[in-house]
Design a protein around this motif. Structure first.
Motif, mmCIF file in Angstrom:
data_model
loop_
_atom_site.group_PDB
_atom_site.id
_atom_site.type_symbol
_atom_site.label_atom_id
_atom_site.label_comp_id
_atom_site.label_asym_id
_atom_site.label_seq_id
_atom_site.Cartn_x
_atom_site.Cartn_y
_atom_site.Cartn_z
ATOM 1 N N HIS A 167 0.824 -1.201 0.000
ATOM 2 C CA HIS A 167 0.000 0.000 0.000
ATOM 3 C C HIS A 167 0.872 1.271 0.000
ATOM 4 C CE1 HIS A 167 -3.265 -2.717 0.890
ATOM 5 N NE2 HIS A 167 -2.725 -3.051 2.028
ATOM 6 N N MET A 168 0.585 2.156 -0.924
ATOM 7 C CA MET A 168 1.380 3.382 -1.057
ATOM 8 C C MET A 168 1.339 4.221 0.222
ATOM 9 S SD MET A 168 3.373 5.062 -3.118
ATOM 10 C CE MET A 168 3.044 4.477 -4.782
ATOM 11 N N TRP A 169 0.168 4.307 0.848
ATOM 12 C CA TRP A 169 0.057 5.125 2.064
ATOM 13 C C TRP A 169 0.974 4.603 3.165
ATOM 14 C CZ3 TRP A 169 -1.294 3.476 6.937
ATOM 15 C CH2 TRP A 169 -1.845 2.187 7.026
ATOM 16 N N LEU A 170 1.139 3.279 3.258
ATOM 17 C CA LEU A 170 1.964 2.696 4.304
ATOM 18 C C LEU A 170 3.435 3.042 4.084
ATOM 19 C CD1 LEU A 170 2.012 0.976 6.806
ATOM 20 C CD2 LEU A 170 1.961 -1.075 5.377
ATOM 21 N N HIS A 171 3.864 3.005 2.835
ATOM 22 C CA HIS A 171 5.243 3.399 2.519
ATOM 23 C C HIS A 171 5.479 4.866 2.872
ATOM 24 C CE1 HIS A 171 6.834 -0.201 0.486
ATOM 25 N NE2 HIS A 171 5.598 -0.398 0.086
ATOM 26 N N HIS A 172 4.504 5.726 2.547
ATOM 27 C CA HIS A 172 4.649 7.152 2.871
ATOM 28 C C HIS A 172 4.727 7.365 4.382
ATOM 29 C CE1 HIS A 172 4.477 8.557 -1.118
ATOM 30 N NE2 HIS A 172 3.196 8.358 -1.334
ATOM 31 N N TRP A 173 3.902 6.637 5.124
ATOM 32 C CA TRP A 173 3.891 6.789 6.572
ATOM 33 C C TRP A 173 5.230 6.370 7.170
ATOM 34 C CZ3 TRP A 173 3.333 2.593 10.311
ATOM 35 C CH2 TRP A 173 3.210 3.061 11.623
ATOM 36 N N LEU A 174 5.781 5.285 6.664
ATOM 37 C CA LEU A 174 7.070 4.816 7.174
ATOM 38 C C LEU A 174 8.199 5.779 6.828
ATOM 39 C CD1 LEU A 174 6.719 1.029 6.243
ATOM 40 C CD2 LEU A 174 6.793 1.973 8.561
ATOM 41 N N LYS A 175 8.108 6.368 5.649
ATOM 42 C CA LYS A 175 9.190 7.260 5.211
ATOM 43 C C LYS A 175 9.213 8.584 5.968
ATOM 44 C CE LYS A 175 9.788 5.531 0.483
ATOM 45 N NZ LYS A 175 9.620 5.845 -0.963
ATOM 46 N N ALA A 176 8.061 9.002 6.486
ATOM 47 C CA ALA A 176 7.989 10.304 7.163
ATOM 48 C C ALA A 176 9.042 10.443 8.264
ATOM 49 C CB ALA A 176 6.587 10.536 7.703
ATOM 50 N N PRO A 177 9.223 9.449 9.136
ATOM 51 C CA PRO A 177 10.260 9.563 10.164
ATOM 52 C C PRO A 177 11.605 8.981 9.722
ATOM 53 C CG PRO A 177 8.879 7.710 10.677
ATOM 54 C CD PRO A 177 8.343 8.296 9.397
ATOM 55 N N VAL A 234 -1.692 3.859 13.834
ATOM 56 C CA VAL A 234 -1.938 4.930 12.869
ATOM 57 C C VAL A 234 -3.059 4.487 11.943
ATOM 58 C CG1 VAL A 234 -0.328 4.113 11.091
ATOM 59 C CG2 VAL A 234 -0.812 6.566 11.270
ATOM 60 N N THR A 235 -3.791 5.442 11.389
ATOM 61 C CA THR A 235 -4.811 5.126 10.390
ATOM 62 C C THR A 235 -4.393 5.707 9.045
ATOM 63 O OG1 THR A 235 -6.133 7.127 10.688
ATOM 64 C CG2 THR A 235 -6.595 5.271 12.165
ATOM 65 N N GLN A 236 -4.867 5.095 7.991
ATOM 66 C CA GLN A 236 -4.588 5.604 6.654
ATOM 67 C C GLN A 236 -5.139 7.003 6.478
ATOM 68 O OE1 GLN A 236 -6.300 3.220 3.587
ATOM 69 N NE2 GLN A 236 -5.399 4.360 1.908
ATOM 70 N N ASP A 237 -6.282 7.256 7.121
ATOM 71 C CA ASP A 237 -6.894 8.573 6.997
ATOM 72 C C ASP A 237 -5.959 9.678 7.496
ATOM 73 O OD1 ASP A 237 -9.496 10.130 6.536
ATOM 74 O OD2 ASP A 237 -8.950 10.715 8.561
ATOM 75 N N GLU A 238 -5.193 9.390 8.551
ATOM 76 C CA GLU A 238 -4.246 10.377 9.055
ATOM 77 C C GLU A 238 -3.174 10.704 8.024
ATOM 78 O OE1 GLU A 238 -2.702 9.365 13.005
ATOM 79 O OE2 GLU A 238 -4.433 8.049 13.231
ATOM 80 N N THR A 239 -2.899 9.747 7.161
ATOM 81 C CA THR A 239 -1.853 9.913 6.154
ATOM 82 C C THR A 239 -2.371 10.576 4.883
ATOM 83 O OG1 THR A 239 -0.845 7.875 6.979
ATOM 84 C CG2 THR A 239 -0.071 8.678 4.851
ATOM 85 N N THR A 240 -3.603 10.255 4.495
ATOM 86 C CA THR A 240 -4.090 10.675 3.178
ATOM 87 C C THR A 240 -5.233 11.680 3.204
ATOM 88 O OG1 THR A 240 -5.636 8.812 3.064
ATOM 89 C CG2 THR A 240 -3.423 8.447 2.180
ATOM 90 N N HIS A 241 -5.758 12.020 4.383
ATOM 91 C CA HIS A 241 -6.926 12.890 4.432
ATOM 92 C C HIS A 241 -6.683 14.211 3.694
ATOM 93 C CE1 HIS A 241 -10.719 14.353 6.083
ATOM 94 N NE2 HIS A 241 -10.123 15.526 6.200
#
Length: 354
Positions: A167-177, A234-241
């Protein structure tokens, strides 16, 4: 025989009276007998984020637009992956396997659309995201940084080319920190067999340390919380809202091109249903449960809260901007191979309907 529902005023009346919905024929008069029936593919597992789509079937929003629409369950994900299907709108009827006329499309399948494997136009957004990363309720993981060197298990169908792996959102969330998968975090799919009893599988995996976290969609996350098996990290919504839609509304290209007025009515029905679900989350949950689309054991209060806080059915996000952003991130990641710009891709695959 696949269980299906035909949208009708009678269905609306029965639901409002608290009677379980049964397959019904459309009772609109005049041209009803010769009216074309469109097929809406739906996810039979009953995702919370699809309450708007279930509402479109059971609350008469298609009928309000003068449409006759039948809901047919899409192929299960395991079958779709095994058969190399490129989206989630393949259905099986007595006539065989075919594509539904309308339904939902996962944003993590945009690479298949660009590759010419998806014969639909995107006509609207659907929601921001219903996935969550779940961890042991009393475990040491408190932030994404705590997952370094650990394993996250994800859906068995999150494999390429069906979906973008992980999932693209999961990769983005991991990359943030500053974490990177698979260098710092292992993303691994859980086995298909685990789906039949995912609660026990997750509980055992947490206990043995097989994985530190698991990514699941609503309503599974709601059920795990309710049983105190896991808590959300974490929720996907927090990442992509307000940035990117998780799923999109699509209509067959032939309908959009050859029956533009009908396509516009379909899009309006979906939009009205999502707005209604966002404004009346409890009624949407109960109506979907009564009609058999949403799990009868899923917590109602948790579902209502999920709609209110996270799913954003009545969002005003600009679809073109969201699509351009989605195409851009997938081009930059290498998931989409193209010489076209994100703006060109949006023009090719999106149609704004009245």
């Amino acid at each position: 025989m696949i269980h299906s529902h035909l949208v009708s005023r009678r269905a609306v009346l029965k639901l409002s009276a608290g009677v379980a919905a049964m397959p019904l024929i459309n009772i609109r008069t005049g041209r009803a007998a010769n009216q074309k029936t469109f097929i809406m593919g739906y996810d039979p597992t009953g995702p919370t984020c699809h309450l708007g789509q279930y509402a479109a079937l059971v609350k008469g929003f298609f009928a309000e637009q003068g449409l006759r629409v039948q809901g047919v369950a899409a192929l299960d994900n395991r079958t779709a992956v095994a058969q190399g299907r490129s989206h989630r709108l393949w259905i099986k009827t007595d006539a065989g396997v075919s594509e539904a006329d309308v339904g939902y499309f996962d944003t993590d399948q945009l690479h298949n659309m660009v590759a010419g494997k998806v014969d639909y136009y995107i006509v609207d957004g659907n929601h921001f995201g219903c996935w969550s990363v779940m961890v042991p309720p009393d475990g040491p993981v408190q932030s994404v940084a705590d997952l370094k060197g650990k394993t996250i298990e994800i859906g068995a169908y999150a494999v390429e080319p069906f979906l973008l792996h992980g999932h693209m959102w999961l990769h983005h969330w991991l990359k943030a920190p500053g974490l990177d998968a698979p260098r710092d975090v292992t993303l691994r799919t859980y086995p298909w067999e685990a789906l039949a009893n995912l609660n026990d599988y997750v509980a055992e995996g947490f206990k043995t340390g097989k994985f530190a976290a698991v990514a699941v969609a609503e309503p599974r996350a709601l059920i795990m919380e309710d049983k105190q098996l896991a808590r959300r990290l974490v929720t996907q919504d927090e990442t992509t809202h307000n940035k990117e839609y998780c799923c999109l509304t699509v209509i067959k290209r032939a309908i959009v091109e050859n029956e533009p007025e009908t396509a516009a009515n379909i899009a309006r029905a979906f939009r009205s249903a999502r707005e209604w679900a966002g404004q009346h989350p409890r009624q949407a949950v109960l109506a979907a449960q009564a009609a058999g689309y949403y799990g009868p054991t899923v917590p109602v209060e948790g579902s209502v809260k999920a709609v209110e806080c996270c799913l954003s059915f009545d969002t005003q996000l600009d679809v073109v901007q969201a699509l351009e952003r989605a195409f851009r991130t997938r081009i930059e990641s290498g998931a989409i191979k193209t010489d076209k710009s994100p703006q060109e891709l949006a023009r090719l695959h999106y149609r704004k309907l009245g």
